[in-house]
Each structure stands twice: as structure tokens, then as C-alpha cells.
Design an enzyme around this catalytic site. Structure first.
Site, mmCIF file in Angstrom:
data_model
loop_
_atom_site.group_PDB
_atom_site.id
_atom_site.type_symbol
_atom_site.label_atom_id
_atom_site.label_comp_id
_atom_site.label_asym_id
_atom_site.label_seq_id
_atom_site.Cartn_x
_atom_site.Cartn_y
_atom_site.Cartn_z
ATOM 1 N N GLU A 8 0.816 -1.212 0.000
ATOM 2 C CA GLU A 8 0.000 0.000 0.000
ATOM 3 C C GLU A 8 0.847 1.257 0.000
ATOM 4 O O GLU A 8 0.476 2.261 -0.583
ATOM 5 C CB GLU A 8 -0.948 -0.001 1.212
ATOM 6 C CG GLU A 8 -1.848 1.196 1.252
ATOM 7 C CD GLU A 8 -3.089 0.984 2.100
ATOM 8 O OE1 GLU A 8 -3.613 1.982 2.612
ATOM 9 O OE2 GLU A 8 -3.546 -0.155 2.248
ATOM 10 N N LYS A 9 2.006 1.172 0.673
ATOM 11 C CA LYS A 9 2.868 2.349 0.795
ATOM 12 C C LYS A 9 4.328 1.932 0.604
ATOM 13 O O LYS A 9 4.673 0.764 0.816
ATOM 14 C CB LYS A 9 2.711 2.992 2.179
ATOM 15 C CG LYS A 9 1.295 3.450 2.512
ATOM 16 C CD LYS A 9 1.286 4.133 3.870
ATOM 17 C CE LYS A 9 -0.143 4.415 4.334
ATOM 18 N NZ LYS A 9 -0.836 3.201 4.788
ATOM 19 N N ASP A 104 -3.070 -2.592 3.225
ATOM 20 C CA ASP A 104 -3.303 -2.593 4.673
ATOM 21 C C ASP A 104 -4.428 -3.562 5.029
ATOM 22 O O ASP A 104 -5.328 -3.809 4.217
ATOM 23 C CB ASP A 104 -3.664 -1.176 5.153
ATOM 24 C CG ASP A 104 -2.435 -0.295 5.301
ATOM 25 O OD1 ASP A 104 -1.317 -0.810 5.125
ATOM 26 O OD2 ASP A 104 -2.586 0.905 5.584
ATOM 27 N N ASP A 106 -7.413 -3.894 6.104
ATOM 28 C CA ASP A 106 -8.766 -3.418 6.383
ATOM 29 C C ASP A 106 -9.526 -3.308 5.061
ATOM 30 O O ASP A 106 -8.975 -3.571 3.990
ATOM 31 C CB ASP A 106 -8.751 -2.070 7.130
ATOM 32 C CG ASP A 106 -7.969 -0.992 6.393
ATOM 33 O OD1 ASP A 106 -7.732 -1.142 5.177
ATOM 34 O OD2 ASP A 106 -7.591 0.011 7.025
ATOM 35 N N TYR A 332 0.279 -1.781 13.368
ATOM 36 C CA TYR A 332 -0.645 -1.070 12.470
ATOM 37 C C TYR A 332 -1.598 -0.169 13.257
ATOM 38 O O TYR A 332 -2.322 -0.640 14.138
ATOM 39 C CB TYR A 332 -1.435 -2.099 11.662
ATOM 40 C CG TYR A 332 -2.447 -1.499 10.719
ATOM 41 C CD1 TYR A 332 -2.041 -0.800 9.593
ATOM 42 C CD2 TYR A 332 -3.817 -1.637 10.960
ATOM 43 C CE1 TYR A 332 -2.962 -0.253 8.720
ATOM 44 C CE2 TYR A 332 -4.751 -1.092 10.085
ATOM 45 C CZ TYR A 332 -4.320 -0.404 8.978
ATOM 46 O OH TYR A 332 -5.239 0.145 8.124
ATOM 47 N N ARG A 334 -4.289 1.987 12.300
ATOM 48 C CA ARG A 334 -5.689 2.293 11.967
ATOM 49 C C ARG A 334 -6.600 1.143 12.397
ATOM 50 O O ARG A 334 -7.473 0.705 11.647
ATOM 51 C CB ARG A 334 -5.834 2.554 10.471
ATOM 52 C CG ARG A 334 -5.107 3.807 9.999
ATOM 53 C CD ARG A 334 -5.085 3.899 8.488
ATOM 54 N NE ARG A 334 -4.363 5.065 8.019
ATOM 55 C CZ ARG A 334 -4.934 6.178 7.569
ATOM 56 N NH1 ARG A 334 -6.245 6.271 7.524
ATOM 57 N NH2 ARG A 334 -4.205 7.195 7.153
#
Length: 646
Positions: A8-9, A104, A106, A332, A334
Site C-alpha cells: 500500500e505504501k 493494509d 482493512d 498497524y 488504523r
């Protein structure tokens, strides 16, 4: 077969590459590993929803007659700042033999990579064999463990569908409602943007209703009565103070909270009990335990940081991202979960050692941990995509952290250490007296052992100690010397602060009367998600619908005008509850995408018909006729609610 990992990043991509065989070769937008594997990354969302004028040129000009805007075929476009990286990923996908999805853990993270794979028109056979890599800790041992536990990406497609439905539904609702009410405002002479969103508007409604409740509050008197009962013992004498509990017959003289509002009634009871026998009819002495609080979810951390450091939600999230991505000191961030997998228990000694090295302030607390204690935090049944936010086994020099980073790290670390401390223990006592036929209750509570509360530094002072409520036997007879009356005034509710507004968003069920909706909201995350709440509040401040005054948050005239102009259901959390219930159903395969979207389109069509055939309500005509500058800022997970430049 060489694999293509799509993180994702960049920070996650580098962590994955570090866990794969070397030598590594850094290239433009990706890393080539020794075994042929390639690791690339998104930079957040590479794609975004197109603006309405991409569907039809006439939508560039805002016009009530064009509403509702409902795309026949949804379109995405590359984000300007990310188009270069999208080209890199697209080229690598064409050359790939196997895809590893490393978004991520989610719903949003699932969609973020899936939508890139779809946009790049990857072959079905390649999509069908894609695997899912779930990482919540960027340190090397944790990443290596995750690489051994990959699953089929197909298992997670319902998460993608749920996130897609939410994204499109938010676009439909926010775009149409924001244009409609901004145009109504313009008709009334107001030149600012009046943005509406599925989540932001109920949050604004909470603040407006609280502000108006405070302004319209009319205090009234009420009265309390304590029976003072002398008690003699070897060391002297003191008064047992027992509060009168009015009977059912007193209801006509009580307010809705059960407070007595008739002074004559209280005076009459006080006269009746003076000098009368006080007979013990109930006696209870016990020890109670208070378990340590669970480790943090993001919202729980944001609430405590707002209380302790006056730090706003977005700042807390930004710091957490730094601690996670840059320093690798926490897991993580979030996360909406406050529990931990049982396998994590074995890592506790190394995590505690890391805390001791990183935080001088907590080094003493680390010496008091007892690894034989196991709090209720370790529970596999409560952990889904991700677990609670905790420190990692990595230590770091605190001198390299900013003061805010250190404060948030220590807050997370302290909460983790509490899991290895005993419960706080209290002595509690209760006596119920019969005096002249009336019921009087004396209660006392005193801390015997601080346990985990010793980590808070200053232990909260408890109420009157148990020594003021002696262990008397039932049928013990004492004498009431007199009744003490106190006149009090009701107080208005307190205005919202950042902490209490976040608490309201996470515990929104208490603001809903419908029992079924209450249940839904308790089972979901409340208003917004861990990843979006900070952005929602930030949006309301930027659009000048909410304003800060010190710690207090108030609604602005524009915010109030908008809430009073909207249909009531748009300002309440009920609609959000129904949406979240259905979106969660999609994630769990019990709800279909199409019926949800059809129902939403029908509802928006009705709302637009109402707006287009009505005159601006009084609440909009009363707004100041000033133009406010407004710029759209898209954030991951944020709710879209219109643009100023049309």
C-alpha cells in the site's frame, strides 16, 4: 515463479523487500530481489473517483435541474500526484507471473490494491491465483512470519465489494446533497459551500443539538436529603451519612431524573426522621476488582490523547503513522480492535525490553510486570483483520523522537504494560437504613491496592472511604440525629470537546432511540471508522461548519443553518447505522451490492425532487451573505462532499 508484491505504501514495500532473499536492487518505483521477486507499492490511493463533468460536460456548472447525478458506468482516474507510480505498477503487472496483494489489513486497504489490479485489466487467471499478505508490524521477524501465512486473495473479495459500495454510495450521497444545499443557500444569498456527507452531517447534527440544548437550558432547583446517623466506636465518633431514596409515592414531586424538586416534601421528611431509630435492613461489605483497560484501538487512543495532551484526532493519527512507518515502534495504527492474538503473548518479554530501552519514563514500570499474569486482551475470537495497537519489539533512542511522538508511544506502551499488572482492588461497603418508614442508603469505596493504576502516576482519589460506612449487622439499631438538606441547581450538558465528540462518534448508539438501530450501532464501529474519524472532524473545521474555542467545539451559524435546512433523517445517525449494517453484511457475504445501491439511488432521487421543488428554508435565508473560500482536499477514507469551484 517470480512474484509481484503490491504494497500500500513505500514503507511497507521496503519492509517486505527486506524479508525476501538478497541481493536487492532499488529501481524507480520498485525493488528487485535476489530470487526474482519484485516489490512495488501504491502511494495511498493511485486512483480516485472522477468528477461529475467527466460523465457529462454540463455538470461543470452546478444546476438543480441536473440533479440527481447517477453514473451509469462508474469511472476512476489516476491521481495526478500518483500517475507516475501507477505506470510503474501497470508495467510490472503485465510482466508478472503471480500477484501478492499487500494492502493494509482493512476494507479500504483491500480495495486500494484490488482497484489497481482491475484498472490495469489484469488477466482473470492471474487474478484468480493472487495471494493476500496481511502485515500489521513492519519489523523484520513479524514480516517474515506473515510471508509464511499468506492466503488466497479471493477470500477477501467481499471486503473489496463492501469498501467499493461505501465509496460509491458516499460519492452519490455527498455529491448530490452538497450541490443541492449549496445551490439552495445561493438562492437565499449565501455564497459558501454547504457540504453534506453520510457521516459528517450526523456528527455536525450532534454538535448543533448539544449547543442549542445548552443555550435553551433553564436551570431548576432540586433538593437532596442526608440522614446523619452518629456512630460510636473505640477510636471516637463520626456520622454515617445516608442519602434518602424517595419512594414511588414521591414521583409527582420528582423530575425526569428522579431528583426531588419540592422543598416542602424534603423538609417534611427531614422533620419526620429527626431523633428517630435508624434500623439496618441491608448490610454489604465486599472487595471488588477493576481489571486493566484493554490495549488501544485508534479511537480509544485519540480520546485519551485529547484528554491528556489536548491533541486533535488528526495529529494523533499522523504521529501514529510516523511511529509505524518511519520508526517501526508500533503495530498497524488504523485498528478498530482492542484485543490481541494469543500467539502474541510469547513476544511480551521482548516488547517490554524494548519499552524499557525506548522510554526512560516507563523503565521503572517495566520492572513491575508479571508475565504470569494474562489479561483478557489475548483473545483470538475478538481479533479479525487486525489487532490492538501495541509497541513492537524494536527499541529506539527516545532522543530521536519528537515530544509528541514520545508522548503517544508512551501512551501506547503504558497501556500494554498494564496487561501484566494485577487488578486494582477496592473495599466497598453499603448500608441501607429504615428511618421512619423511609429508605436511606450509605455507600463507601476505598482503594486497597492500586495494581495497574499505579502506572497512571497519580491514582484517582476515591469517594468517601469505607471507614465511614462501618460493617454493621442487619437489625442493628442506631439513631438519626437530624436530616441535612442541600439545595442544588440542575446544570446544562457540557459542550463537546475533541475527546467527548470522538467518544460520541464511537458510542453513537446512546444517541439513538430505535432499539434495532441501537443494536446495529453497538455491533459496528459507530459513526465513521478508525481511519476516517479524524478526517471527518478536520473536514467540518475546514469547511467552517464547526469551530474550536480552546478545547470546546461549537457549531457555526453555517453549520446550524445547514442542519435546520436538511431533512431530519440526514442529520441523525440512523441512516448511517443502516448503511453500516448492510456494508458489514457485504463483507460477511450476507448482503448483496446491487439491492443496496438501487435503494440508495431511489432515496437520492426522492431527496432531489424535494429540494428542487422547494424554496430555501428560513435557516438558510438567515445566514450571513459572505463568501467563504473553499478548497477540496481528498484524503484516504474521507467522505466526498462537493467542490467550491463549479
Amino acid at each position: 515463479m517470480p512474484r509481484l508484491f503490491i504494497a500500500e505504501k513505500p514503507s511497507l514495500g521496503r519492509a517486505i523487500a527486506a524479508a525476501l532473499p538478497g541481493p536487492k536492487k532499488n529501481e524507480q518505483g520498485f525493488i528487485r530481489c535476489g530470487n526474482g521477486d519484485i516489490v512495488t507499492w501504491c502511494v495511498g490511493h493511485l486512483l480516485e473517483q472522477v468528477e461529475p463533468d467527466a460523465y457529462d460536460e454540463r455538470y461543470k456548472k452546478w444546476n438543480l435541474n441536473d440533479l440527481p447525478i447517477v453514473p451509469e458506468k462508474w469511472q476512476l482516474k489516476p491521481r495526478k500526484s500518483a500517475s507516475k507510480q501507477l505506470s510503474v505498477v501497470k508495467k510490472l503487472l503485465r510482466e508478472s507471473g503471480q500477484i501478492i496483494h499487500a494492502g493494509d489489513p482493512d476494507r479500504e486497504g483491500q480495495l486500494l490494491v484490488d482497484e489497481v489490479i482491475d484498472y490495469c485489466k489484469v488477466k482473470k487467471c492471474l487474478k484468480d491465483t493472487a495471494q493476500r499478505l496481511l502485515i500489521s508490524d513492519l519489523n523484520l521477524p513479524a514480516v517474515k512470519r506473515s510471508l509464511q501465512q499468506m492466503r488466497s486473495n479471493k477470500e477477501f473479495m467481499p471486503l473489496s465489494i463492501s469498501a467499493l459500495a461505501r465509496s460509491r454510495a458516499d460519492w452519490l450521497y455527498g455529491m448530490n446533497m452538497s450541490r443541492a444545499y449549496t445551490l439552495l443557500g445561493q438562492k437565499a444569498g449565501y455564497q459558501g459551500v454547504l457540504s453534506v456527507g453520510r457521516v459528517q452531517t450526523p456528527v455536525l447534527g450532534l454538535v448543533v443539538r448539544r449547543d442549542e440544548e445548552i443555550e435553551n437550558f433553564v436551570p431548576h432547583d432540586y433538593f437532596t436529603l442526608d440522614a446523619l446517623i452518629p456512630y460510636q466506636y473505640d477510636g471516637g465518633q463520626f456520622d454515617i451519612r445516608a442519602r434518602w431514596k424517595p419512594s414511588e409515592a414521591c414521583k409527582p414531586w420528582q423530575d425526569e431524573e428522579g431528583r426531588v424538586i419540592n422543598r416542602s416534601l424534603v423538609e417534611n421528611v427531614a422533620q419526620r426522621i429527626m431523633g428517630q431509630p435508624a434500623k439496618v435492613v441491608e448490610s454489604e461489605q465486599k472487595k471488588t476488582k477493576q481489571s486493566p483497560p484493554l490495549p488501544y484501538s485508534l479511537s480509544a487512543l485519540q480520546i485519551d490523547a485529547a484528554k491528556r495532551f489536548s491533541m486533535n484526532a488528526q495529529r494523533v493519527l499522523d504521529i501514529c503513522q510516523q511511529l509505524y512507518e518511519k520508526h517501526k515502534l508500533i503495530t498497524y495504527p488504523r485498528s478498530d480492535c482492542r484485543y490481541l492474538p494469543t500467539e502474541h503473548f510469547s513476544q511480551a518479554p521482548s516488547i517490554v525490553d524494548a519499552i524499557s530501552t525506548t522510554s526512560k519514563e516507563l523503565s521503572g514500570a517495566t520492572k513491575g510486570v508479571d508475565f504470569n499474569l494474562k489479561s483478557k486482551a489475548w483473545n483470538d475470537k475478538k481479533v479479525e483483520a487486525h489487532h490492538a495497537i501495541i509497541p513492537t519489539p524494536k527499541s529506539f533512542s527516545s532522543a530521536s523522537l519528537s515530544s509528541d511522538e514520545l508522548n503517544i508511544y508512551q501512551q501506547i506502551a503504558r497501556q500494554y504494560l498494564m496487561q501484566f499488572y494485577p487488578s486494582a482492588i477496592y473495599a466497598e461497603a453499603k448500608l441501607v437504613f429504615d428511618i421512619g418508614g423511609g429508605v436511606f442508603v450509605a455507600k463507601g469505596r476505598q482503594m486497597l491496592s492500586a495494581g495497574w493504576k499505579s502506572l497512571l502516576g497519580k491514582v484517582d482519589e476515591e469517594d468517601s472511604g469505607v471507614e465511614k460506612v462501618p460493617p454493621l449487622d442487619v437489625n442493628t439499631l442506631l439513631t438519626c440525629r437530624e436530616g441535612e438538606i442541600k439545595a442544588r441547581k440542575t446544570e446544562p450538558p457540557k459542550p463537546f470537546t475533541e475527546a467527548s465528540l470522538l467518544q460520541a462518534m464511537t458510542g453513537i448508539a446512546r444517541f439513538v432511540e430505535d432499539k434495532e438501530l441501537k443494536k446495529i450501532l453497538r455491533e459496528t464501529d459507530g459513526l465513521g471508522t478508525e481511519a476516517t474519524r479524524a478526517g471527518i472532524l478536520d473536514t467540518l473545521f475546514r469547511r467552517q461548519l464547526l469551530a474550536r474555542s480552546g478545547k470546546v467545539i461549537n457549531s457555526t451559524p453555517a453549520g446550524r443553518g445547514l442542519i435546520h435546512a436538511l431533512p431530519r433523517e440526514s442529520t441523525l445517525p440512523d441512516m448511517t447505522a443502516n448503511w453500516e449494517y448492510q456494508l458489514q453484511g457485504m463483507a460477511e457475504r450476507s448482503q448483496a451490492y446491487q439491492p443496496f445501491m438501487r435503494a440508495l439511488e431511489e432515496n437520492i432521487d426522492k431527496l432531489m425532487t424535494q429540494v428542487c421543488t422547494s424554496e430555501p428554508p428560513e435557516s438558510l435565508r438567515a445566514l450571513p451573505k459572505t463568501e467563504r473560500k473553499f478548497t477540496k482536499k481528498r484524503k484516504r477514507g474521507g467522505k466526498f462532499s462537493g467542490r467550491a469551484k463549479k
